[in-house]
Write a protein that holds these residues in place. Structure first.
Motif, PDB file in Angstrom:
ATOM      1  N   LEU A 199       0.838  -1.198   0.000  1.00  0.00           N
ATOM      2  CA  LEU A 199       0.000   0.000   0.000  1.00  0.00           C
ATOM      3  C   LEU A 199       0.878   1.254   0.000  1.00  0.00           C
ATOM      4  CD1 LEU A 199      -3.048   0.176  -0.085  1.00  0.00           C
ATOM      5  CD2 LEU A 199      -3.058   0.475   2.384  1.00  0.00           C
ATOM      6  N   ALA A 200       2.018   1.188   0.677  1.00  0.00           N
ATOM      7  CA  ALA A 200       2.955   2.324   0.695  1.00  0.00           C
ATOM      8  C   ALA A 200       3.467   2.617  -0.716  1.00  0.00           C
ATOM      9  CB  ALA A 200       4.114   2.038   1.634  1.00  0.00           C
ATOM     10  N   GLU A 201       3.667   1.572  -1.518  1.00  0.00           N
ATOM     11  CA  GLU A 201       4.121   1.776  -2.892  1.00  0.00           C
ATOM     12  C   GLU A 201       3.000   2.344  -3.763  1.00  0.00           C
ATOM     13  OE1 GLU A 201       7.571  -1.529  -3.576  1.00  0.00           O
ATOM     14  OE2 GLU A 201       5.591  -2.281  -2.943  1.00  0.00           O
ATOM     15  N   VAL A 202       1.773   1.969  -3.487  1.00  0.00           N
ATOM     16  CA  VAL A 202       0.641   2.568  -4.201  1.00  0.00           C
ATOM     17  C   VAL A 202       0.559   4.050  -3.840  1.00  0.00           C
ATOM     18  CG1 VAL A 202      -1.866   2.551  -4.529  1.00  0.00           C
ATOM     19  CG2 VAL A 202      -0.627   0.387  -4.316  1.00  0.00           C
ATOM     20  N   ARG A 203       0.798   4.368  -2.566  1.00  0.00           N
ATOM     21  CA  ARG A 203       0.813   5.765  -2.116  1.00  0.00           C
ATOM     22  C   ARG A 203       1.865   6.550  -2.903  1.00  0.00           C
ATOM     23  NH1 ARG A 203       3.873   8.672   1.460  1.00  0.00           N
ATOM     24  NH2 ARG A 203       2.822  10.430   2.453  1.00  0.00           N
ATOM     25  N   GLN A 204       3.026   5.929  -3.147  1.00  0.00           N
ATOM     26  CA  GLN A 204       4.080   6.584  -3.922  1.00  0.00           C
ATOM     27  C   GLN A 204       3.632   6.864  -5.351  1.00  0.00           C
ATOM     28  OE1 GLN A 204       6.254   7.848  -1.287  1.00  0.00           O
ATOM     29  NE2 GLN A 204       7.084   8.111  -3.323  1.00  0.00           N
ATOM     30  N   LEU A 205       2.842   5.960  -5.928  1.00  0.00           N
ATOM     31  CA  LEU A 205       2.303   6.204  -7.269  1.00  0.00           C
ATOM     32  C   LEU A 205       1.425   7.453  -7.256  1.00  0.00           C
ATOM     33  CD1 LEU A 205       1.265   2.583  -8.390  1.00  0.00           C
ATOM     34  CD2 LEU A 205       3.277   3.897  -9.114  1.00  0.00           C
ATOM     35  N   VAL A 206       0.621   7.596  -6.199  1.00  0.00           N
ATOM     36  CA  VAL A 206      -0.236   8.780  -6.064  1.00  0.00           C
ATOM     37  C   VAL A 206       0.630  10.027  -5.964  1.00  0.00           C
ATOM     38  CG1 VAL A 206      -1.917   9.957  -4.595  1.00  0.00           C
ATOM     39  CG2 VAL A 206      -2.131   7.493  -4.983  1.00  0.00           C
ATOM     40  N   SER A 232       3.591  10.548  -6.972  1.00  0.00           N
ATOM     41  CA  SER A 232       4.325  10.839  -8.213  1.00  0.00           C
ATOM     42  C   SER A 232       3.383  11.115  -9.391  1.00  0.00           C
ATOM     43  CB  SER A 232       5.300   9.707  -8.542  1.00  0.00           C
ATOM     44  OG  SER A 232       4.591   8.508  -8.783  1.00  0.00           O
ATOM     45  N   HIS A 233       2.089  11.231  -9.099  1.00  0.00           N
ATOM     46  CA  HIS A 233       1.075  11.553 -10.121  1.00  0.00           C
ATOM     47  C   HIS A 233       1.033  10.518 -11.245  1.00  0.00           C
ATOM     48  CE1 HIS A 233       0.222  15.568  -8.482  1.00  0.00           C
ATOM     49  NE2 HIS A 233       1.509  15.585  -8.182  1.00  0.00           N
ATOM     50  N   GLU A 234       1.361   9.290 -10.935  1.00  0.00           N
ATOM     51  CA  GLU A 234       1.336   8.228 -11.935  1.00  0.00           C
ATOM     52  C   GLU A 234      -0.077   7.643 -12.015  1.00  0.00           C
ATOM     53  OE1 GLU A 234       3.830   4.331 -13.271  1.00  0.00           O
ATOM     54  OE2 GLU A 234       4.715   5.789 -11.913  1.00  0.00           O
ATOM     55  N   PRO A 235      -0.665   7.637 -13.201  1.00  0.00           N
ATOM     56  CA  PRO A 235      -2.025   7.093 -13.316  1.00  0.00           C
ATOM     57  C   PRO A 235      -2.047   5.578 -13.100  1.00  0.00           C
ATOM     58  CG  PRO A 235      -1.188   7.710 -15.483  1.00  0.00           C
ATOM     59  CD  PRO A 235      -0.141   8.112 -14.478  1.00  0.00           C
ATOM     60  N   PHE A 236      -3.028   5.120 -12.335  1.00  0.00           N
ATOM     61  CA  PHE A 236      -3.157   3.687 -12.077  1.00  0.00           C
ATOM     62  C   PHE A 236      -4.608   3.374 -11.753  1.00  0.00           C
ATOM     63  CE2 PHE A 236      -2.577   5.478  -7.905  1.00  0.00           C
ATOM     64  CZ  PHE A 236      -3.442   4.750  -7.103  1.00  0.00           C
ATOM     65  N   SER A 237      -4.932   2.100 -11.841  1.00  0.00           N
ATOM     66  CA  SER A 237      -6.234   1.634 -11.376  1.00  0.00           C
ATOM     67  C   SER A 237      -6.010   0.308 -10.675  1.00  0.00           C
ATOM     68  CB  SER A 237      -7.230   1.479 -12.529  1.00  0.00           C
ATOM     69  OG  SER A 237      -6.851   0.427 -13.374  1.00  0.00           O
ATOM     70  N   VAL A 238      -6.833   0.061  -9.677  1.00  0.00           N
ATOM     71  CA  VAL A 238      -6.753  -1.183  -8.933  1.00  0.00           C
ATOM     72  C   VAL A 238      -7.985  -1.995  -9.296  1.00  0.00           C
ATOM     73  CG1 VAL A 238      -6.589  -2.256  -6.653  1.00  0.00           C
ATOM     74  CG2 VAL A 238      -5.517  -0.029  -7.067  1.00  0.00           C
ATOM     75  N   ARG A 239      -7.769  -3.226  -9.710  1.00  0.00           N
ATOM     76  CA  ARG A 239      -8.849  -4.105 -10.150  1.00  0.00           C
ATOM     77  C   ARG A 239      -8.867  -5.372  -9.315  1.00  0.00           C
ATOM     78  NH1 ARG A 239     -12.148  -1.410 -13.506  1.00  0.00           N
ATOM     79  NH2 ARG A 239     -10.939   0.065 -14.700  1.00  0.00           N
ATOM     80  N   ASP A 240     -10.060  -5.870  -9.034  1.00  0.00           N
ATOM     81  CA  ASP A 240     -10.185  -7.161  -8.379  1.00  0.00           C
ATOM     82  C   ASP A 240      -9.669  -8.207  -9.359  1.00  0.00           C
ATOM     83  OD1 ASP A 240     -11.916  -9.779  -7.955  1.00  0.00           O
ATOM     84  OD2 ASP A 240     -11.820  -8.712  -6.034  1.00  0.00           O
ATOM     85  N   ALA A 241      -8.771  -9.082  -8.896  1.00  0.00           N
ATOM     86  CA  ALA A 241      -8.133 -10.058  -9.779  1.00  0.00           C
ATOM     87  C   ALA A 241      -9.130 -11.037 -10.386  1.00  0.00           C
ATOM     88  CB  ALA A 241      -7.047 -10.819  -9.022  1.00  0.00           C
ATOM     89  N   LYS A 242     -10.194 -11.361  -9.664  1.00  0.00           N
ATOM     90  CA  LYS A 242     -11.177 -12.324 -10.187  1.00  0.00           C
ATOM     91  C   LYS A 242     -12.254 -11.658 -11.034  1.00  0.00           C
ATOM     92  CE  LYS A 242     -10.869 -16.069  -6.852  1.00  0.00           C
ATOM     93  NZ  LYS A 242     -11.593 -16.890  -5.891  1.00  0.00           N
ATOM     94  N   SER A 243     -12.909 -10.642 -10.468  1.00  0.00           N
ATOM     95  CA  SER A 243     -14.068 -10.052 -11.140  1.00  0.00           C
ATOM     96  C   SER A 243     -13.725  -8.895 -12.074  1.00  0.00           C
ATOM     97  CB  SER A 243     -15.071  -9.557 -10.099  1.00  0.00           C
ATOM     98  OG  SER A 243     -14.543  -8.428  -9.406  1.00  0.00           O
ATOM     99  N   GLY A 244     -12.570  -8.273 -11.884  1.00  0.00           N
ATOM    100  CA  GLY A 244     -12.208  -7.109 -12.685  1.00  0.00           C
ATOM    101  C   GLY A 244     -12.824  -5.819 -12.170  1.00  0.00           C
ATOM    102  N   GLU A 245     -13.570  -5.895 -11.075  1.00  0.00           N
ATOM    103  CA  GLU A 245     -14.222  -4.717 -10.494  1.00  0.00           C
ATOM    104  C   GLU A 245     -13.176  -3.667 -10.125  1.00  0.00           C
ATOM    105  OE1 GLU A 245     -16.767  -3.539  -6.474  1.00  0.00           O
ATOM    106  OE2 GLU A 245     -16.212  -5.615  -6.817  1.00  0.00           O
ATOM    107  N   ASP A 246     -13.511  -2.408 -10.375  1.00  0.00           N
ATOM    108  CA  ASP A 246     -12.605  -1.305 -10.058  1.00  0.00           C
ATOM    109  C   ASP A 246     -12.595  -1.056  -8.546  1.00  0.00           C
ATOM    110  OD1 ASP A 246     -11.053   0.977  -9.909  1.00  0.00           O
ATOM    111  OD2 ASP A 246     -12.259   2.136 -11.313  1.00  0.00           O
ATOM    112  N   LEU A 247     -11.442  -1.218  -7.921  1.00  0.00           N
ATOM    113  CA  LEU A 247     -11.288  -1.046  -6.480  1.00  0.00           C
ATOM    114  C   LEU A 247     -10.416   0.169  -6.143  1.00  0.00           C
ATOM    115  CD1 LEU A 247     -10.583  -4.779  -5.532  1.00  0.00           C
ATOM    116  CD2 LEU A 247     -12.764  -3.560  -5.441  1.00  0.00           C
ATOM    117  N   THR A 248     -10.158   1.024  -7.125  1.00  0.00           N
ATOM    118  CA  THR A 248      -9.246   2.149  -6.925  1.00  0.00           C
ATOM    119  C   THR A 248      -9.694   3.046  -5.769  1.00  0.00           C
ATOM    120  OG1 THR A 248      -8.816   2.094  -9.312  1.00  0.00           O
ATOM    121  CG2 THR A 248      -8.037   4.029  -8.098  1.00  0.00           C
ATOM    122  N   ARG A 249     -10.972   3.414  -5.740  1.00  0.00           N
ATOM    123  CA  ARG A 249     -11.460   4.293  -4.664  1.00  0.00           C
ATOM    124  C   ARG A 249     -11.250   3.671  -3.287  1.00  0.00           C
ATOM    125  NH1 ARG A 249     -14.898   8.126  -4.421  1.00  0.00           N
ATOM    126  NH2 ARG A 249     -16.286   7.034  -3.012  1.00  0.00           N
TER     127      ARG A 249
END
Length: 177
Positions: free
Chosen positions: A35-42, A44-61
């Motif tokens: 999670l700390a590395e995801v924070r670093q992406l934020v 550094s203004h790097e665009p990303f999305s987090v997806r559920d590995a099984k369903s593909g549901e967007d979990l970014t929020r």
């Protein structure tokens, strides 16, 4: 028309998969990340999305909220209990949609002000900093005035949209102003 990709187009967002064991897998680096590395992406203004590995549901929020929760619990919280309680009160309230847009515009205006200050201060020498600190109140008043004006504009826009929606709703019931 050209069929190749435009070189100026922004990079595709990184895709991070979240597995049931709560692990995060960065498909860009083919490695598990924290999670700390995801924070670093934020940061550094790097665009990303987090997806559920099984369903593909967007979990970014939910991941962003989790990062905020960790930051808030980590020592120097940004939000007071009163602010958090007021935010909770807006859920389900008629103003919920407007409040999100209002907060977003205000945070963006504040961020823009920070960027302008940082850009202007890059060329400051120690002598210039000393002078700035002497005249700080008028300069800050000007910047805060700009921020306050943007905040006021966002609030007036929100108020105007609410009034239009109210008039439409009342009009549907045959009530005119």
């Amino acid at each position: 028309m050209s069929s190749h990709k435009n070189a100026a187009s922004p990079p595709a967002p990184r895709v991070i998969k979240k597995y049931p064991n709560r692990r995060l897998y960065d498909t860009n680096t083919s490695a598990y990340i924290t999670l700390a590395e995801v924070r670093q992406l934020v940061l550094s203004h790097e665009p990303f999305s987090v997806r559920d590995a099984k369903s593909g549901e967007d979990l970014t929020r939910s991941i962003l909220l989790q990062i905020i929760l960790e930051e808030e619990a980590g020592g120097a919280p940004m939000f007071s209990e009163a602010v958090l309680a007021n935010i909770i009160r807006f859920y389900g309230h008629a103003m919920q949609g407007f409040m999100g847009a209002y907060l977003e515009k205000n945070v963006q205006a504040f961020t823009d002000m920070q960027i302008r200050m940082a850009e202007q201060s890059k060329s400051f020498t120690p002598e210039m900093w000393a002078q700035f600190l002497k005249i700080q109140p008028p300069v800050l008043q000007g910047m805060m005035g700009s921020y306050a004006e943007q905040s006021k504009e966002a609030f007036l826009l929100m108020q105007e949209q609410l009034q239009k929606q109210t008039e439409q709703m009342l009009g549907a019931f045959g009530i005119k102003r």
